[in-house]
Design an enzyme around this catalytic site. Structure first.
Site, PDB file in Angstrom:
ATOM      1  N   CYS A   8      13.753 -13.326  11.230  1.00 29.04           N
ATOM      2  CA  CYS A   8      13.762 -14.655  11.544  1.00 29.04           C
ATOM      3  C   CYS A   8      13.696 -14.508  13.124  1.00 29.04           C
ATOM      4  O   CYS A   8      14.096 -13.782  13.945  1.00 29.04           O
ATOM      5  CB  CYS A   8      15.225 -15.439  11.254  1.00 29.04           C
ATOM      6  SG  CYS A   8      15.615 -15.209   9.511  1.00 29.04           S
ATOM      7  N   ARG A  39       7.105 -10.172  13.854  1.00 30.05           N
ATOM      8  CA  ARG A  39       8.450  -9.625  13.294  1.00 30.05           C
ATOM      9  C   ARG A  39       8.647  -9.836  11.727  1.00 30.05           C
ATOM     10  O   ARG A  39       9.686  -9.151  11.230  1.00 30.05           O
ATOM     11  CB  ARG A  39       9.477 -10.194  13.745  1.00 30.05           C
ATOM     12  CG  ARG A  39       9.748 -10.026  15.464  1.00 30.05           C
ATOM     13  CD  ARG A  39      10.583 -11.210  15.946  1.00 30.05           C
ATOM     14  NE  ARG A  39      11.902 -11.024  15.522  1.00 30.05           N
ATOM     15  CZ  ARG A  39      12.988 -10.785  15.749  1.00 30.05           C
ATOM     16  NH1 ARG A  39      12.877 -10.172  17.070  1.00 30.05           N
ATOM     17  NH2 ARG A  39      14.102 -11.046  15.185  1.00 30.05           N
ATOM     18  N   TRP A  55      12.909 -15.427   7.527  1.00 29.93           N
ATOM     19  CA  TRP A  55      12.897 -14.364   6.624  1.00 29.93           C
ATOM     20  C   TRP A  55      14.134 -14.482   5.682  1.00 29.93           C
ATOM     21  O   TRP A  55      14.961 -14.303   6.082  1.00 29.93           O
ATOM     22  CB  TRP A  55      12.828 -13.081   7.409  1.00 29.93           C
ATOM     23  CG  TRP A  55      12.360 -11.735   6.528  1.00 29.93           C
ATOM     24  CD1 TRP A  55      11.455 -11.315   6.151  1.00 29.93           C
ATOM     25  CD2 TRP A  55      13.565 -10.939   5.740  1.00 29.93           C
ATOM     26  NE1 TRP A  55      11.560 -10.274   5.487  1.00 29.93           N
ATOM     27  CE2 TRP A  55      12.705  -9.978   5.089  1.00 29.93           C
ATOM     28  CE3 TRP A  55      14.869 -10.815   5.561  1.00 29.93           C
ATOM     29  CZ2 TRP A  55      13.291  -8.772   4.452  1.00 29.93           C
ATOM     30  CZ3 TRP A  55      15.467  -9.974   4.982  1.00 29.93           C
ATOM     31  CH2 TRP A  55      14.620  -9.030   4.289  1.00 29.93           C
ATOM     32  N   ASN A  78      19.901 -17.509  13.141  1.00 34.11           N
ATOM     33  CA  ASN A  78      19.103 -15.973  12.777  1.00 34.11           C
ATOM     34  C   ASN A  78      20.728 -15.260  12.398  1.00 34.11           C
ATOM     35  O   ASN A  78      21.645 -15.580  13.203  1.00 34.11           O
ATOM     36  CB  ASN A  78      18.496 -15.482  13.801  1.00 34.11           C
ATOM     37  CG  ASN A  78      17.273 -15.520  14.003  1.00 34.11           C
ATOM     38  OD1 ASN A  78      16.861 -16.481  13.361  1.00 34.11           O
ATOM     39  ND2 ASN A  78      16.702 -14.924  15.091  1.00 34.11           N
ATOM     40  N   GLY A  79      20.577 -14.529  11.342  1.00 32.09           N
ATOM     41  CA  GLY A  79      21.722 -13.879  10.929  1.00 32.09           C
ATOM     42  C   GLY A  79      22.373 -14.396   9.540  1.00 32.09           C
ATOM     43  O   GLY A  79      21.363 -14.833   8.585  1.00 32.09           O
ATOM     44  N   GLU A  91       8.425  10.561   6.320  1.00 28.19           N
ATOM     45  CA  GLU A  91       7.706   9.587   7.159  1.00 28.19           C
ATOM     46  C   GLU A  91       6.066   9.112   6.437  1.00 28.19           C
ATOM     47  O   GLU A  91       5.900   8.229   6.479  1.00 28.19           O
ATOM     48  CB  GLU A  91       7.490   9.979   8.468  1.00 28.19           C
ATOM     49  CG  GLU A  91       6.953   8.822   9.518  1.00 28.19           C
ATOM     50  CD  GLU A  91       7.398   7.651   9.595  1.00 28.19           C
ATOM     51  OE1 GLU A  91       8.594   7.267   8.896  1.00 28.19           O
ATOM     52  OE2 GLU A  91       6.827   6.643  10.019  1.00 28.19           O
ATOM     53  N   LYS A 107       5.234   5.555   4.889  1.00 29.81           N
ATOM     54  CA  LYS A 107       4.052   4.803   5.536  1.00 29.81           C
ATOM     55  C   LYS A 107       3.031   4.225   4.459  1.00 29.81           C
ATOM     56  O   LYS A 107       2.723   2.839   4.476  1.00 29.81           O
ATOM     57  CB  LYS A 107       3.081   5.717   6.542  1.00 29.81           C
ATOM     58  CG  LYS A 107       3.492   5.926   7.858  1.00 29.81           C
ATOM     59  CD  LYS A 107       3.679   4.645   8.933  1.00 29.81           C
ATOM     60  CE  LYS A 107       5.148   4.145   8.517  1.00 29.81           C
ATOM     61  NZ  LYS A 107       6.084   4.255   9.460  1.00 29.81           N
ATOM     62  N   GLU A 163       5.000   1.375   2.435  1.00 28.79           N
ATOM     63  CA  GLU A 163       5.204   0.013   2.849  1.00 28.79           C
ATOM     64  C   GLU A 163       4.046  -0.861   3.134  1.00 28.79           C
ATOM     65  O   GLU A 163       4.006  -1.953   3.072  1.00 28.79           O
ATOM     66  CB  GLU A 163       6.239   0.167   4.216  1.00 28.79           C
ATOM     67  CG  GLU A 163       5.479   0.739   5.466  1.00 28.79           C
ATOM     68  CD  GLU A 163       6.350   0.704   6.629  1.00 28.79           C
ATOM     69  OE1 GLU A 163       6.276   1.697   7.537  1.00 28.79           O
ATOM     70  OE2 GLU A 163       7.180  -0.283   6.848  1.00 28.79           O
ATOM     71  N   HIS A 185      13.303  20.703 -10.190  1.00 24.66           N
ATOM     72  CA  HIS A 185      14.623  20.255 -10.684  1.00 24.66           C
ATOM     73  C   HIS A 185      14.395  18.755 -11.249  1.00 24.66           C
ATOM     74  O   HIS A 185      15.652  18.399 -11.323  1.00 24.66           O
ATOM     75  CB  HIS A 185      15.800  20.590  -9.672  1.00 24.66           C
ATOM     76  CG  HIS A 185      15.864  22.127  -9.070  1.00 24.66           C
ATOM     77  ND1 HIS A 185      16.489  22.960  -9.658  1.00 24.66           N
ATOM     78  CD2 HIS A 185      15.343  22.705  -7.966  1.00 24.66           C
ATOM     79  CE1 HIS A 185      16.244  23.966  -9.397  1.00 24.66           C
ATOM     80  NE2 HIS A 185      15.538  24.032  -8.153  1.00 24.66           N
ATOM     81  N   LYS A 242       9.725  -6.845  11.204  1.00 30.59           N
ATOM     82  CA  LYS A 242       9.680  -5.777  12.154  1.00 30.59           C
ATOM     83  C   LYS A 242      11.004  -5.373  12.702  1.00 30.59           C
ATOM     84  O   LYS A 242      11.195  -4.185  12.871  1.00 30.59           O
ATOM     85  CB  LYS A 242       8.617  -6.226  13.217  1.00 30.59           C
ATOM     86  CG  LYS A 242       8.474  -5.295  14.439  1.00 30.59           C
ATOM     87  CD  LYS A 242       7.636  -4.108  14.029  1.00 30.59           C
ATOM     88  CE  LYS A 242       7.239  -3.037  14.984  1.00 30.59           C
ATOM     89  NZ  LYS A 242       7.165  -1.693  14.264  1.00 30.59           N
TER      90      LYS A 242
HETATM   91  O1  M6R Z   1      13.552  -1.207  14.974  1.00 33.28           O
HETATM   92  P1  M6R Z   1      14.124   0.067  14.551  1.00 33.28           P
HETATM   93  O2  M6R Z   1      13.639   1.251  14.995  1.00 33.28           O
HETATM   94  O3  M6R Z   1      15.802   0.199  14.692  1.00 33.28           O
HETATM   95  O4  M6R Z   1      13.715   0.096  13.142  1.00 33.28           O
HETATM   96  C1  M6R Z   1      14.134   0.748  12.103  1.00 33.28           C
HETATM   97  C2  M6R Z   1      13.313   0.404  10.865  1.00 33.28           C
HETATM   98  O5  M6R Z   1      13.517  -0.730  10.202  1.00 33.28           O
HETATM   99  C3  M6R Z   1      11.921   0.646  11.054  1.00 33.28           C
HETATM  100  O6  M6R Z   1      11.638   1.951  11.604  1.00 33.28           O
HETATM  101  C4  M6R Z   1      11.143   0.671   9.742  1.00 33.28           C
HETATM  102  O7  M6R Z   1      11.522   1.652   8.584  1.00 33.28           O
HETATM  103  C5  M6R Z   1       9.706   0.510   9.979  1.00 33.28           C
HETATM  104  N1  M6R Z   1       9.080  -0.600   9.365  1.00 33.28           N
HETATM  105  C6  M6R Z   1       8.900   1.753   9.164  1.00 33.28           C
HETATM  106  O8  M6R Z   1       7.517   1.663   9.542  1.00 33.28           O
END
Ligand code: M6R
Length: 599
Positions: free
Chosen positions: A2, A28, A74, A98-99, A475, A479, A482, A498, A594
């Site tokens: 948000c 975001r 959001w 927000n929150g 990682e 990627k 997502e 396993h 974001k």
């Molecule tokens: O802003 P931050 O680095 O604390 O965010 C952590 C995760 O939310 C962030 O890395 C998220 O996993 C990414 N969207 C991955 O690409």
């Protein structure tokens, strides 16, 4: 997640400023947008499900107002729809928030008993109801807000308009960021500095349980008991947010390509001669290092665990912040906790940091956004110089974090003499040349596009590796899933047998990286096991391997300290081209935000 923007001006029309601020915060992630303003003494609320552009289209072209609040939502409580979107109005009170109001159910029942009716499923409407209830009771806004702070559990950044006080915006803050921007006969409110940077660089930061009253020519900030605070006016030092994609189709592609610069920029102060390493904090007195972060930042932490343990003989544990905050942390004065965050606003990471601070143990942070909540709460911060990362999928922030953690581990090796000076000098030289090492990997686009064509119709994809290779594969897998919405999992290569190998069928894509000499043969054997079961395999390696069973992506042989930086780029680009072929909304993947500012 948000976003909040507010503005009050003596002369200017604030509608374009609110819309502009919301657009800046779009990256975001959000699903609906709304805006509320006062015109000729009347409160007007506009809300839409969808984009800020839809909200703009919904407004009259010449809409004009001098005071207003706006929001991108959001969804947390209740579906994505117009009714649940903010602002929420109850009685005299209109708020954006927000929150999460954690005790909203209890409050809802109490308010219903007092005769309140609610239209939405949102916790924010309950917050508006509670504020209206106290306002009716006390007829005093200070008392109303102070009571609200006492009664509400959870996190909130609230921006509020009050019907019979049409020249003031009220703000309240706890565990969710909020700033007040100062202008000339105009003042601003935002959840993030970039939203108002086009208009002012001067701002106040609200701390937890503080509240404020903002008119066009005055800003007053109070503590939870109503005492006026003398706050420091900050001036933003970073560069303005660039919203320019240049010639790139997506921000993500632009940001991947920027990595040859951002990595170098991040580590530059520490790599030009061996004693530059001593500018980094001395960690030798600690018996254990804990690294705490979420998502991609946590994956960066894992690469550091490998280096601290294998190359400096320092015990290092890595935790997901969301788990760490609710478990026994075995903290003592000999433990250093390192927090990693791109945004510096991730709610779980911030909560974990507060827990360590309460235990009075040392904290160090690797943060990208200057002056963010996490940066401000840390004992010591090392900034990554990735610049503004707009694509939700983190790429250049990850490599900047990995590089900074790597030089931190190298400094530890230098201080502990666990690596010979001669070897450290060679590693530093490799870091100095990192840009030219990465450019050919970045330029290998055709290979990644070809692989993307082979995999984009698949439903399940696996990533394997051992040790450091395994950490980077986590990682790579994140990627892909997502942004392309293809299910993928990362496994330690030795673990496949396993259980997971039962999922391998004809043509299941399996990616592997094998870059650690002493265990490469084992990973290759695991890859052969999946080939024998029909898998289509892709191998990233720095060895001279020729095997017609795999598509090989060859990378340069470099020191352990740099390997993750080289391995991850093909993974990032394969994910990108795969999502592109599927026509996905790459920069704003569905459901993702974001900056994850709620738990
Ligand atoms: O802003 P931050 O680095 O604390 O965010 C952590 C995760 O939310 C962030 O890395 C998220 O996993 C990414 N969207 C991955 O690409």
């Amino acid at each position: 997640m948000c976003g909040i923007v507010g503005c009050t001006s003596t002369q200017k029309n604030i509608i374009p400023i609110l819309l502009d601020g919301l657009k800046t915060l779009e990256y975001r992630g959000y699903d609906s947008a709304g805006l509320s303003f006062i015109k000729n003494g009347n409160l007007i609320i506009n809300k839409v499900k969808g984009r800020v552009q839809d909200l703009e289209n919904h407004l009259a072209k010449d809409e004009n107002a001098k005071i207003g609040i706006a929001h991108t939502r959001w969804a947390t409580h209740g579906k994505v729809n117009e009714i649940n979107a903010h602002p929420h109005n109850v009685g005299s009170i209109t708020i954006v928030h927000n929150g999460i109001i954690e005790n909203f159910n209890k409050l809802k029942h109490k308010l219903k008993d007092k005769g309140y009716h609610f239209k939405s499923q949102s916790d924010t409407e309950i917050a508006a109801g509670l504020l209206d209830y106290y306002y009716n009771k006390y007829q005093n806004l200070d008392k109303t807000i102070q009571k609200f702070i006492k009664k509400v559990d959870g996190s909130y950044a609230i921006c509020m308009l009050v019907n019979n006080d049409p020249n003031t915006i009220y703000v309240i803050k706890k565990d969710s960021p909020l700033i007040i921007g100062k202008g000339e006969n105009i003042n601003y409110i935002a959840s993030d500095v970039p939203a108002i940077l086009k208009y002012t660089k001067n701002y106040y930061i609200l701390e937890d349980c503080e509240y404020g009253k903002i008119t066009s020519d005055n800003i007053t900030i109070y503590d939870k008991d109503g005492n006026i605070l003398n706050k420091e006016l900050k001036t933003y030092q970073g560069s303005n947010l660039t919203s320019d994609k240049g010639t790139y189709k997506h921000y993500m592609l632009k940001e991947i390509n920027e990595q040859s610069i951002t990595i170098r920029k991040t580590i530059d102060p520490y790599i030009n001669n061996i004693d530059d390493l001593l500018k980094l904090p001395d960690l030798t007195k600690y018996e254990r290092i804990d690294i705490i972060a979420c998502g991609t930042a946590m994956h960066a932490g894992l690469t550091a665990k490998y280096l601290f343990e294998e190359c400096t003989n320092t015990k290092c544990e890595v935790f997901l912040a969301s788990e760490y905050r609710y478990q026994n942390n075995f903290l003592n004065k000999n433990v250093l906790s390192i927090f990693i965050s791109q945004s510096g606003e991730t709610a779980d990471t911030l909560a974990a940091l507060k827990k360590v601070k309460e235990a009075k143990c040392d904290t160090l942070g690797i943060v990208n956004v200057k002056e963010s909540s996490i940066a401000r709460a840390l004992d010591k911060v090392l900034y990554t110089e990735a610049g503004t990362e707009i694509a939700v999928a983190s790429t250049k922030a990850y490599t900047a974090q990995v590089a900074l953690l790597s030089v931190l581990a190298l400094a530890q090796a230098y201080r502990k003499k666990s690596i010979k000076e001669e070897k450290i000098l060679k590693i530093l030289e490799e870091f100095q040349n990192i840009s030219s090492t990465l450019i050919p990997i970045l330029e290998n686009a055709q290979t990644y596009e070809n692989i993307a064509k082979e995999i984009y119709k698949q439903n399940d994809i696996f990533y394997i590796g051992r040790s450091l290779d395994y950490y980077v594969s986590m990682e790579g897998s994140l990627k892909l899933k997502e942004i392309s919405y293809i299910h993928s999992e990362a496994y330690a290569a030795g673990e496949l047998k396993h259980g997971t190998i039962s999922l391998i069928t004809e043509n299941t894509p399996v990616f592997a990286s094998a870059t650690i000499e002493k265990i490469n043969a084992k990973t290759i054997s695991n890859l052969k096991e999946v080939v024998a079961r029909g898998a289509k395999c892709y191998l990233i390696t720095d060895e001279n391997i020729k095997d017609e069973n795999f598509t090989i992506i060859k990378i340069k042989k470099v020191s352990m300290f740099l390997k993750p930086l080289l391995i991850v780029i093909p993974y990032q680009l394969i994910a990108y081209y795969t999502a592109n072929l599927k026509g996905c909304d790459i920069d704003k993947p569905r459901n993702l935000a974001k900056s994850v500012t709620v738990e």
